[in-house]
Design an enzyme around this catalytic site. Structure first.
Site, PDB file in Angstrom:
ATOM      1  N   ASP A  50       0.883  -1.005  -0.031  1.00 17.36           N
ATOM      2  CA  ASP A  50      -0.054  -0.213  -0.039  1.00 17.36           C
ATOM      3  C   ASP A  50       0.874   1.086   0.045  1.00 17.36           C
ATOM      4  OD1 ASP A  50      -2.751   1.118   0.581  1.00 17.36           O
ATOM      5  OD2 ASP A  50      -1.257   2.341   1.967  1.00 17.36           O
ATOM      6  N   TYR A  55       2.837  10.048   0.172  1.00 19.34           N
ATOM      7  CA  TYR A  55       3.992   9.432   1.007  1.00 19.34           C
ATOM      8  C   TYR A  55       5.073   9.744   0.261  1.00 19.34           C
ATOM      9  CZ  TYR A  55       0.154   6.635   2.671  1.00 19.34           C
ATOM     10  OH  TYR A  55      -1.313   6.034   3.180  1.00 19.34           O
ATOM     11  N   LYS A  84      -2.660   6.157  -4.354  1.00 21.23           N
ATOM     12  CA  LYS A  84      -3.769   6.935  -4.201  1.00 21.23           C
ATOM     13  C   LYS A  84      -3.606   8.202  -4.539  1.00 21.23           C
ATOM     14  CE  LYS A  84      -3.800   4.565   0.515  1.00 21.23           C
ATOM     15  NZ  LYS A  84      -2.387   4.540   0.943  1.00 21.23           N
ATOM     16  N   HIS A 117      -7.839   9.510  -1.816  1.00 16.78           N
ATOM     17  CA  HIS A 117      -7.180   9.379  -0.723  1.00 16.78           C
ATOM     18  C   HIS A 117      -7.977   9.731   0.399  1.00 16.78           C
ATOM     19  CE1 HIS A 117      -2.823   9.268   1.391  1.00 16.78           C
ATOM     20  NE2 HIS A 117      -3.576   8.730   2.096  1.00 16.78           N
ATOM     21  N   GLU A 274      12.863  -6.209  10.197  1.00 14.37           N
ATOM     22  CA  GLU A 274      12.885  -7.519   9.810  1.00 14.37           C
ATOM     23  C   GLU A 274      11.996  -8.611  10.594  1.00 14.37           C
ATOM     24  OE1 GLU A 274      16.644  -9.091   8.258  1.00 14.37           O
ATOM     25  OE2 GLU A 274      15.339 -10.705   7.460  1.00 14.37           O
TER      26      GLU A 274
HETATM   27  N1  NAP Z   1      -5.518   6.171   3.662  1.00 15.94           N
HETATM   28  C1  NAP Z   1      -4.755   6.572   4.591  1.00 15.94           C
HETATM   29  O1  NAP Z   1      -5.327   7.878   4.801  1.00 15.94           O
HETATM   30  C2  NAP Z   1      -4.040   5.981   5.484  1.00 15.94           C
HETATM   31  C3  NAP Z   1      -3.600   6.525   6.918  1.00 15.94           C
HETATM   32  C4  NAP Z   1      -2.661   6.053   7.553  1.00 15.94           C
HETATM   33  C5  NAP Z   1      -1.985   4.645   7.044  1.00 15.94           C
HETATM   34  N2  NAP Z   1      -2.394   4.211   5.696  1.00 15.94           N
HETATM   35  C6  NAP Z   1      -1.604   3.106   5.337  1.00 15.94           C
HETATM   36  O2  NAP Z   1      -1.813   1.892   6.292  1.00 15.94           O
HETATM   37  C7  NAP Z   1      -0.413   1.548   6.604  1.00 15.94           C
HETATM   38  C8  NAP Z   1      -0.368   1.279   8.114  1.00 15.94           C
HETATM   39  O3  NAP Z   1      -0.610   2.267   8.900  1.00 15.94           O
HETATM   40  P1  NAP Z   1       0.630   3.015   9.880  1.00 15.94           P
HETATM   41  O4  NAP Z   1       1.697   3.248   9.108  1.00 15.94           O
HETATM   42  O5  NAP Z   1      -0.059   4.082  10.646  1.00 15.94           O
HETATM   43  O6  NAP Z   1       0.983   2.136  10.996  1.00 15.94           O
HETATM   44  P2  NAP Z   1       0.764   0.631  11.918  1.00 15.94           P
HETATM   45  O7  NAP Z   1       0.453  -0.546  10.708  1.00 15.94           O
HETATM   46  O8  NAP Z   1      -0.762   0.897  12.677  1.00 15.94           O
HETATM   47  O9  NAP Z   1       1.721   0.642  13.058  1.00 15.94           O
HETATM   48  C9  NAP Z   1       3.003   0.720  12.696  1.00 15.94           C
HETATM   49  C10 NAP Z   1       3.803   0.534  14.063  1.00 15.94           C
HETATM   50  O10 NAP Z   1       3.642  -0.551  14.570  1.00 15.94           O
HETATM   51  C11 NAP Z   1       4.793  -1.087  15.094  1.00 15.94           C
HETATM   52  N3  NAP Z   1       4.796  -2.551  14.592  1.00 15.94           N
HETATM   53  C12 NAP Z   1       4.555  -3.165  13.464  1.00 15.94           C
HETATM   54  N4  NAP Z   1       4.752  -4.438  13.672  1.00 15.94           N
HETATM   55  C13 NAP Z   1       4.864  -4.801  14.816  1.00 15.94           C
HETATM   56  C14 NAP Z   1       5.243  -6.054  15.566  1.00 15.94           C
HETATM   57  N5  NAP Z   1       5.255  -7.053  14.972  1.00 15.94           N
HETATM   58  N6  NAP Z   1       5.646  -5.865  16.890  1.00 15.94           N
HETATM   59  C15 NAP Z   1       5.509  -4.709  17.510  1.00 15.94           C
HETATM   60  N7  NAP Z   1       5.397  -3.428  16.689  1.00 15.94           N
HETATM   61  C16 NAP Z   1       4.992  -3.464  15.563  1.00 15.94           C
HETATM   62  C17 NAP Z   1       5.979  -0.202  14.259  1.00 15.94           C
HETATM   63  O11 NAP Z   1       6.635   0.458  15.124  1.00 15.94           O
HETATM   64  P3  NAP Z   1       8.190   0.272  15.400  1.00 15.94           P
HETATM   65  O12 NAP Z   1       8.819   0.233  14.188  1.00 15.94           O
HETATM   66  O13 NAP Z   1       8.450   1.469  16.137  1.00 15.94           O
HETATM   67  O14 NAP Z   1       8.370  -0.993  16.232  1.00 15.94           O
HETATM   68  C18 NAP Z   1       5.185   0.335  13.211  1.00 15.94           C
HETATM   69  O15 NAP Z   1       5.636   1.801  13.018  1.00 15.94           O
HETATM   70  C19 NAP Z   1       0.378   3.061   6.168  1.00 15.94           C
HETATM   71  O16 NAP Z   1       1.904   2.567   6.177  1.00 15.94           O
HETATM   72  C20 NAP Z   1      -0.057   3.388   5.055  1.00 15.94           C
HETATM   73  O17 NAP Z   1       0.220   2.473   3.904  1.00 15.94           O
HETATM   74  C21 NAP Z   1      -3.455   4.865   5.129  1.00 15.94           C
END
Ligand code: NAP
Length: 323
Positions: A50, A55, A84, A117, A274
């Site tokens: 995604d 971004y 998006k 988006h 990783e």
């Molecule tokens: N459409 C939209 O408006 C919108 C908005 C926001 C996001 N998104 C999409 O959704 C994706 C995901 O959301 P997000 O980036 O907000 O973050 P998320 O997936 O909710 O969380 C990411 C954080 O969780 C931690 N994490 C990940 N795997 C883990 C594990 N196995 N154990 C412990 N901690 C873990 C990591 O932190 P650490 O690295 O510090 O461990 C990471 O930075 C985005 O990257 C983007 O592609 C879309």
């Protein structure tokens, strides 16, 4: 079929892998992390990636995918790639050129899914977050339905296999669904969705309309100071989540992802590490009980990490409605 690649059928007949790798990164993180992270994700088994124009990592995402194709690890058709349309490009005549610009950056000739988006339009121009001297967002009058018609043309041109939306509330989804002459309905609505904002009502509505709900911030977001209040609860430390994880000898992150899969939600997970990336693909190997699901459902508290306040002055701001 490899369980890592469990897929969900979209209303247009295409399939989306139920688990996706998120590529949003805070500005201060170098783009090389996205290149590295996306390669690690493909190696670990992620087949859904995604990204978004906003971004500013499309180049690195494309390079990662192409390097894994060159290595022979995957073929282009094995990867489901989403990008998006940003809020500054909602004017109908800007939609296709915007997607073409994303594709040039990606170095690919199509995306699998292209999303609007946000339902709110901002002033066109180079600036991703156009604002006046007081910091107030410069909005643009936009017509969601006209933007959608331009999205339909992108699908017809073969630049996007599927088209959908993100951050739309029920009313905004209905505006598209009820549009006279609708050619394609949105295949998905990508929204914030996790234990503290489980989107039950929006999910039920989407299911009834054959729209897949895609969850972002499913792990509690990256807690970037620019967007997220530092006092926000840390989702992966939630006691109920941790107790369920302990019971299954899984990590809280795995349970937070598994929770969504069992509700019929496609879920995104971001990480550069990783160990975490590998852990996050191991979510098809265990099952939560209905009691676990009920306990996790009970944590819902209508709490939003990413409230997109920069769009809050627009009547089309999506998060004022109940859902
Ligand atoms: N459409 C939209 O408006 C919108 C908005 C926001 C996001 N998104 C999409 O959704 C994706 C995901 O959301 P997000 O980036 O907000 O973050 P998320 O997936 O909710 O969380 C990411 C954080 O969780 C931690 N994490 C990940 N795997 C883990 C594990 N196995 N154990 C412990 N901690 C873990 C990591 O932190 P650490 O690295 O510090 O461990 C990471 O930075 C985005 O990257 C983007 O592609 C879309």
């Amino acid at each position: 079929m490899d369980s890592k690649h469990q897929r969900v059928k979209l209303s247009d007949g295409h399939f989306i892998p139920a688990l996706g790798y998120g590529t949003y990164k805070p500005q201060e993180v170098p783009n090389s992390k996205t290149l590295e992270g996306t390669k690690l994700a493909i190696d670990a088994g992620f087949r859904h990636i995604d990204t978004a124009y906003a971004y500013q990592v499309e180049e690195e995402v494309g390079l990662a995918i192409k390097s894994k194709i060159a290595e022979g690890r995957v073929k282009r058709e094995d990867i489901f790639l989403t990008s998006k349309l940003w809020c500054t490009c909602h004017r109908p005549e800007m939609v296709k050129p915007s997607l073409e610009s994303s594709l040039r950056k990606l170095g690919l000739d199509y995306v699998d899914l292209y999303l609007i988006h946000y339902p709110v339009a901002m002033k066109p121009g180079e600036d991703l977050f156009p604002a006046d001297e007081k910091g107030k967002t410069l909005l643009d009058t936009g017509d969601i339905c006209a933007t959608w018609e331009a999205m339909e043309k992108c699908k017809d041109a073969g630049l996007a296999k599927s088209i959908g939306v993100s951050n739309f509330n029920r009313r905004q989804l209905e505006m598209i669904l009820n549009k006279p002459g609708l050619k394609y309905k949105p295949v998905c609505n990508q929204v914030e969705c996790h234990l503290y904002l489980n989107q039950r009502k929006l999910l039920d509505f989407c299911k009834a309309k054959d729209i897949v709900l895609v969850a972002y911030c499913a792990l509690g977001s990256q807690r970037e100071k620019r967007w997220v209040d530092p006092s926000a609860p840390v989702l992966l430390e939630d006691p109920v989540l941790c107790a369920v994880a302990k019971k299954h000898q899984r990590s809280p992150a795995q349970v937070a992802l598994r929770y969504q899969l069992q509700r019929g939600v496609v879920v995104l997970a971001q990480s550069f590490k990783e160990k975490e990336i590998k852990e996050n693909v191991q979510v098809f190997e265990f099952q939560l009980t209905s009691e676990d699901m009920k306990n996790l459902d009970g944590q819902d508290r209508n709490f939003r990490y990413a409230s997109a306040d920069f769009l809050a002055d627009d009547p089309k701001y999506p998060f004022s409605d109940e859902y």
